[in-house]
Scaffold this motif. Structure first.
Motif, PDB file in Angstrom:
ATOM      1  N   ASP A 443       0.829  -1.207   0.000  1.00 13.96           N
ATOM      2  CA  ASP A 443       0.000   0.000   0.000  1.00 13.96           C
ATOM      3  C   ASP A 443       0.866   1.261   0.000  1.00 13.96           C
ATOM      4  OD1 ASP A 443      -2.208  -1.588   0.013  1.00 13.96           O
ATOM      5  OD2 ASP A 443      -2.705  -1.287   2.129  1.00 13.96           O
ATOM      6  N   PHE A 444       1.948   1.241   0.774  1.00 14.20           N
ATOM      7  CA  PHE A 444       2.834   2.403   0.832  1.00 14.20           C
ATOM      8  C   PHE A 444       3.444   2.689  -0.535  1.00 14.20           C
ATOM      9  CE2 PHE A 444       7.077   4.201   1.209  1.00 14.20           C
ATOM     10  CZ  PHE A 444       6.875   5.288   2.047  1.00 14.20           C
ATOM     11  N   ALA A 445       3.935   1.637  -1.208  1.00 16.92           N
ATOM     12  CA  ALA A 445       4.548   1.826  -2.523  1.00 16.92           C
ATOM     13  C   ALA A 445       3.540   2.392  -3.520  1.00 16.92           C
ATOM     14  CB  ALA A 445       5.126   0.499  -3.029  1.00 16.92           C
ATOM     15  N   ALA A 446       2.319   1.878  -3.477  1.00 12.46           N
ATOM     16  CA  ALA A 446       1.290   2.364  -4.405  1.00 12.46           C
ATOM     17  C   ALA A 446       0.946   3.820  -4.111  1.00 12.46           C
ATOM     18  CB  ALA A 446       0.048   1.490  -4.304  1.00 12.46           C
ATOM     19  N   ARG A 447       0.800   4.184  -2.810  1.00 12.01           N
ATOM     20  CA  ARG A 447       0.476   5.568  -2.454  1.00 12.01           C
ATOM     21  C   ARG A 447       1.605   6.518  -2.835  1.00 12.01           C
ATOM     22  NH1 ARG A 447      -1.002   3.303   2.508  1.00 12.01           N
ATOM     23  NH2 ARG A 447       0.850   4.247   3.450  1.00 12.01           N
ATOM     24  N   GLN A 484       8.876   3.354   6.686  1.00  9.56           N
ATOM     25  CA  GLN A 484       9.272   4.664   7.198  1.00  9.56           C
ATOM     26  C   GLN A 484       9.793   5.538   6.063  1.00  9.56           C
ATOM     27  OE1 GLN A 484      11.785   4.628  10.775  1.00  9.56           O
ATOM     28  NE2 GLN A 484      11.342   2.440  11.003  1.00  9.56           N
ATOM     29  N   LEU A 485       9.388   6.801   6.086  1.00  5.96           N
ATOM     30  CA  LEU A 485       9.927   7.802   5.171  1.00  5.96           C
ATOM     31  C   LEU A 485      10.553   8.890   6.032  1.00  5.96           C
ATOM     32  CD1 LEU A 485      10.365   9.225   2.463  1.00  5.96           C
ATOM     33  CD2 LEU A 485       8.011  10.108   2.626  1.00  5.96           C
ATOM     34  N   ILE A 486      11.880   8.974   6.001  1.00  9.87           N
ATOM     35  CA  ILE A 486      12.617   9.934   6.818  1.00  9.87           C
ATOM     36  C   ILE A 486      13.219  10.990   5.893  1.00  9.87           C
ATOM     37  CG2 ILE A 486      14.465  10.271   8.508  1.00  9.87           C
ATOM     38  CD1 ILE A 486      12.237   8.461   9.515  1.00  9.87           C
ATOM     39  N   TYR A 592       9.432   1.961  -7.702  1.00 14.29           N
ATOM     40  CA  TYR A 592       8.424   0.993  -7.285  1.00 14.29           C
ATOM     41  C   TYR A 592       9.030  -0.402  -7.181  1.00 14.29           C
ATOM     42  CZ  TYR A 592       4.181  -1.815  -7.191  1.00 14.29           C
ATOM     43  OH  TYR A 592       3.210  -2.709  -6.824  1.00 14.29           O
ATOM     44  N   VAL A 593       9.822  -0.785  -8.173  1.00 13.50           N
ATOM     45  CA  VAL A 593      10.497  -2.083  -8.135  1.00 13.50           C
ATOM     46  C   VAL A 593      11.414  -2.162  -6.921  1.00 13.50           C
ATOM     47  CG1 VAL A 593      12.213  -3.524  -9.291  1.00 13.50           C
ATOM     48  CG2 VAL A 593      10.328  -2.543 -10.597  1.00 13.50           C
ATOM     49  N   ALA A 594      12.166  -1.077  -6.644  1.00 20.69           N
ATOM     50  CA  ALA A 594      13.082  -1.080  -5.502  1.00 20.69           C
ATOM     51  C   ALA A 594      12.320  -1.231  -4.181  1.00 20.69           C
ATOM     52  CB  ALA A 594      13.902   0.208  -5.497  1.00 20.69           C
ATOM     53  N   MET A 595      11.235  -0.493  -4.014  1.00 16.66           N
ATOM     54  CA  MET A 595      10.471  -0.568  -2.766  1.00 16.66           C
ATOM     55  C   MET A 595       9.890  -1.958  -2.538  1.00 16.66           C
ATOM     56  SD  MET A 595       8.482   3.094  -2.330  1.00 16.66           S
ATOM     57  CE  MET A 595       7.773   3.167  -3.978  1.00 16.66           C
ATOM     58  N   GLU A 600       9.546  -7.354   4.677  1.00 17.02           N
ATOM     59  CA  GLU A 600       9.079  -7.060   6.032  1.00 17.02           C
ATOM     60  C   GLU A 600       9.240  -5.587   6.408  1.00 17.02           C
ATOM     61  OE1 GLU A 600       7.556  -9.174   7.920  1.00 17.02           O
ATOM     62  OE2 GLU A 600       7.932 -11.029   6.810  1.00 17.02           O
ATOM     63  N   ASN A 601      10.432  -5.032   6.198  1.00 19.55           N
ATOM     64  CA  ASN A 601      10.745  -3.670   6.652  1.00 19.55           C
ATOM     65  C   ASN A 601      11.271  -2.846   5.489  1.00 19.55           C
ATOM     66  OD1 ASN A 601      10.582  -3.787   9.819  1.00 19.55           O
ATOM     67  ND2 ASN A 601      11.645  -5.659   9.183  1.00 19.55           N
ATOM     68  N   LEU A 602      10.738  -1.607   5.373  1.00 18.75           N
ATOM     69  CA  LEU A 602      11.143  -0.705   4.297  1.00 18.75           C
ATOM     70  C   LEU A 602      11.424   0.674   4.877  1.00 18.75           C
ATOM     71  CD1 LEU A 602      11.489   0.052   1.288  1.00 18.75           C
ATOM     72  CD2 LEU A 602       9.017   0.498   1.219  1.00 18.75           C
ATOM     73  N   LEU A 603      12.605   1.226   4.536  1.00 14.26           N
ATOM     74  CA  LEU A 603      12.997   2.573   4.949  1.00 14.26           C
ATOM     75  C   LEU A 603      13.363   3.378   3.717  1.00 14.26           C
ATOM     76  CD1 LEU A 603      13.940   4.741   7.039  1.00 14.26           C
ATOM     77  CD2 LEU A 603      16.193   3.619   6.971  1.00 14.26           C
ATOM     78  N   LEU A 604      12.760   4.562   3.569  1.00 16.54           N
ATOM     79  CA  LEU A 604      13.121   5.501   2.504  1.00 16.54           C
ATOM     80  C   LEU A 604      13.741   6.732   3.139  1.00 16.54           C
ATOM     81  CD1 LEU A 604      11.174   3.698   0.832  1.00 16.54           C
ATOM     82  CD2 LEU A 604      10.438   5.767  -0.359  1.00 16.54           C
ATOM     83  N   LEU A 605      14.902   7.127   2.632  1.00 16.76           N
ATOM     84  CA  LEU A 605      15.588   8.331   3.095  1.00 16.76           C
ATOM     85  C   LEU A 605      15.566   9.353   1.975  1.00 16.76           C
ATOM     86  CD1 LEU A 605      18.560   6.504   4.814  1.00 16.76           C
ATOM     87  CD2 LEU A 605      16.724   7.737   5.982  1.00 16.76           C
ATOM     88  N   ALA A 606      14.899  10.484   2.215  1.00 16.07           N
ATOM     89  CA  ALA A 606      14.720  11.484   1.161  1.00 16.07           C
ATOM     90  C   ALA A 606      15.273  12.837   1.604  1.00 16.07           C
ATOM     91  CB  ALA A 606      13.237  11.619   0.826  1.00 16.07           C
TER      92      ALA A 606
END
Length: 606
Positions: A443-447, A484-486, A592-595, A600-606
């Motif tokens: 859901d996070f990747a799609a949003r 998480q999106l940090i 999207y492919v990367a995410m 189990e756990n996904l962290l994005l650093l922006a």
């Protein structure tokens, strides 16, 4: 409607007339919670009962089918039958004894599992659900059965006769005859995990080892085995995994000819390819070829075939490496320069195409060709690969997901399979359920993509069976932590946060090999992150040095492209620039492919 495995259309040619009629009746007249297997090898002994029926409330039933006619039976006793055949009088086994033998072998197999047996009392060690066996006589009516005295050597309640399985017979009547074969009734229900455990024991080829990071893609519910022993262990763990029913039915139903499987990421496409490759390797006389675009995925598939023990018969490679081998093997000559020269890979392919056209490289080299991630193949590549399948088998399998196409997408999608020689009309399958990612990650990747690019990327597009549909994934419902999106102002700060995140995950039980750090560009992101992590003592393996064995207990540092075809329980993505995605479908597709590499756990650093 019951689930018949394999699908009737794929096995009808090897059925007797009576078996075909019974399969049709069972499929049509039993409810959809019945599972039926026809002529599928069982257990380590590769036994072949005609039919196995499994129901969560009724239990397990083995059926042996005989198309014997009354005037063919000279006499029958409890051990066997004297039968008039085209080759004269023959002594054959009593079919009830055959069914009993199969049933007892199955029961002995299942009784090894403590989660399928009573734990105490007078029935300790016995199966906690009913089981039985019987015979189906497709050409003998009940009256003939009784008048012929067959009831003296075959218990009447264990026989299903011709007039009890006609098309006009009520479904309830057919079911009643089947379950009268059981000496006991079941007061409870088999749970879904118990049903999977039964399948795990009966059908070793559909077993999936416990998930291990980074070793698979469509391991959606699986991971690559570290060894063949991992895949075929005698004792099941508390949590076991098998192909789901749709995957198993599809894998067992793939017949001759060209086949295309459209599926979202994580839907089990590569699992089906692996099952198919192993099966073909054991029956083909020529080699089987597996091709993909991504080098990392090719290494992963090669490791998988080695674990299955078929690497000597299944050749695995990325497409350009295969082209290189073809030019070398047939002394056609390689392009000038090397892979660092612009246009080198295009010239490589052009030379193979010309050599095949000119007869310098032969076609039909393989009994079967299987293409993973076919959405990354250009039309001319597919045309070339089609010619590599020997006409005698004409066995081609293409796995496809347009949303994951990340290599020069615009040049490749505007074609039909028919236009490149893939004749798969009526032999395409769509898989929409994503098993790899938790619902939160999916859901996070799609949003995220919808917010920073366009929701159209994941919209399902109408297409005929020869087209390339864009599929919207459906979650299998597995839950996990929220991604998480940090947001941090500099890459140095992102790197420091990443160091703390990875070390904390390791302290709480996540192995280094279960983590991956992904980046889009090496110079701007990958290189500085590499330096920060190494300086902090994080064990790293970069790109082409990644291997798929337990000895390499390191965090994998990979560009987006190289992560394709892999998965990890923990994925961190550094240097995300949402503004750069706007209006750029290719960048959105890559992210999207990367995410969706994270299980189990996904962290994005922006």
């Amino acid at each position: 409607m019951a689930i018949l495995i394999p699908a009737l259309s794929s096995c009808v040619s090897r059925m007797t007339a009576g078996e075909r009629r019974l399969a049709q009746r069972l499929e049509a007249k039993l409810e959809d919670d019945y599972l039926i297997w026809y002529d599928v090898p069982v257990g380590p002994g590769n036994l072949h009962p005609d039919f196995i029926l499994l129901h969560p409330r009724r239990g397990l039933l083995i059926l042996e089918v005989k198309d014997w006619k009354a005037d063919h039976i000279r006499q029958m006793d409890r051990d066997g039958a004297d039968l008039f055949t085209d080759d004269g009088l023959k002594r054959l086994a009593n079919p009830l004894e055959q069914a009993r033998h199969y049933a007892h072998a199955v029961v002995q197999l299942l009784e090894k599992d403590a989660q399928l047996t009573f734990s105490d009392g007078s029935l300790k060690g016995r199966l906690m659900f009913p089981w039985s066996y019987g015979v189906v006589f497709t050409h003998l009516s009940r009256q003939v059965f009784e008048q012929g005295g067959l009831g003296e050597v075959i218990e009447p309640h264990r026989a299903l006769c011709q007039d009890e399985m006609t098309e006009s017979v009520e479904a309830e009547a057919l079911q009643r005859r089947l379950w009268e074969m059981f000496p006991l009734r079941f007061s409870g229900y088999l749970t879904l995990p118990q049903l999977d455990r039964i399948r795990w024991h009966l059908f070793p080829e559909i077993r999936l080892p416990a998930a291990r990071a980074g070793q698979f893609d469509e391991a959606d519910t699986n991971s690559l085995p570290r060894s063949e022993a991992d895949l075929f262990a005698d004792e099941p763990a508390d949590l076991i995994r098998v192909l789901d029913l749709q995957q198993e039915q599809l894998a067992r139903s793939l017949g001759e000819g060209h086949r295309v499987i459209h599926g979202v990421a994580g839907s089990g496409k590569t699992l089906i390819l692996g099952y198919r490759a192993e099966h073909l390797a054991r029956i083909c006389t020529r080699p089987v070829l597996i091709l993909c675009y991504n080098k990392a995925l090719a290494r992963r598939l090669e490791h998988w075939m080695q674990a299955k023990g078929v690497a000597d018969r299944v050749h695995v490679g990325n497409f350009h490496a295969w082209c290189h081998r073809q030019l070398t093997a047939y002394h056609v000559g390689l392009p000038r320069g090397d892979a660092s020269h612009p246009g080198y890979f295009d010239q490589l392919v052009e030379r193979v195409l010309a050599a095949v056209e000119g007869g310098l490289i032969p076609g039909g080299q393989y009994d079967a060709v299987l293409i993973d991630e076919g959405h990354d193949f250009r039309p001319e590549w597919l045309m070339l690969v089609v010619r590599m399948v020997t006409p005698a088998s004409n066995s081609l399998l293409v796995l496809y997901d347009d949303v994951q196409s990340i290599y020069d997408t615009g040049k490749r999608r505007n074609f039909s399979f028919k236009s490149v020689g893939i004749q798969a009309q009526g032999r395409t399958t769509v898989l929409k359920v994503n098993y790899r990612n938790t619902r939160e990650i999916l859901d996070f990747a799609a949003r995220f993509i919808a917010e920073h690019h366009s929701p159209a990327l994941l919209d399902a597009a109408a297409a005929d069976e020869d087209g390339v549909p864009r599929l919207a994934p459906v979650s299998a419902g597995r839950h996990g932590p929220e991604p998480q999106l940090i947001r941090l102002p500099t890459l140095q700060e992102q790197g420091r946060h990443l160091v703390g995140y990875l070390k904390q995950a390791h302290r709480t039980g996540t192995a280094w090999r279960d983590m991956a750090v992904l980046y889009r560009h090496w110079e701007s992101t990958g290189k500085p992150v590499n330096g920060i992590l190494r300086a902090a003592g994080i064990p790293l393996t970069w790109k082409d040095n990644v291997r798929f064995d337990a000895r390499q207990d390191t965090v994998k540092l990979l560009p987006f492209h190289s992560s394709k075809g892999l998965e990890f329980p923990l994925v961190a993505i550094a240097g995300v620039a949402p503004a750069a995605l706007r209006g750029d479908e290719q960048e959105a597709r890559l992210l999207y492919v990367a995410m969706t590499r994270a299980t189990e756990n996904l962290l994005l650093l922006a």
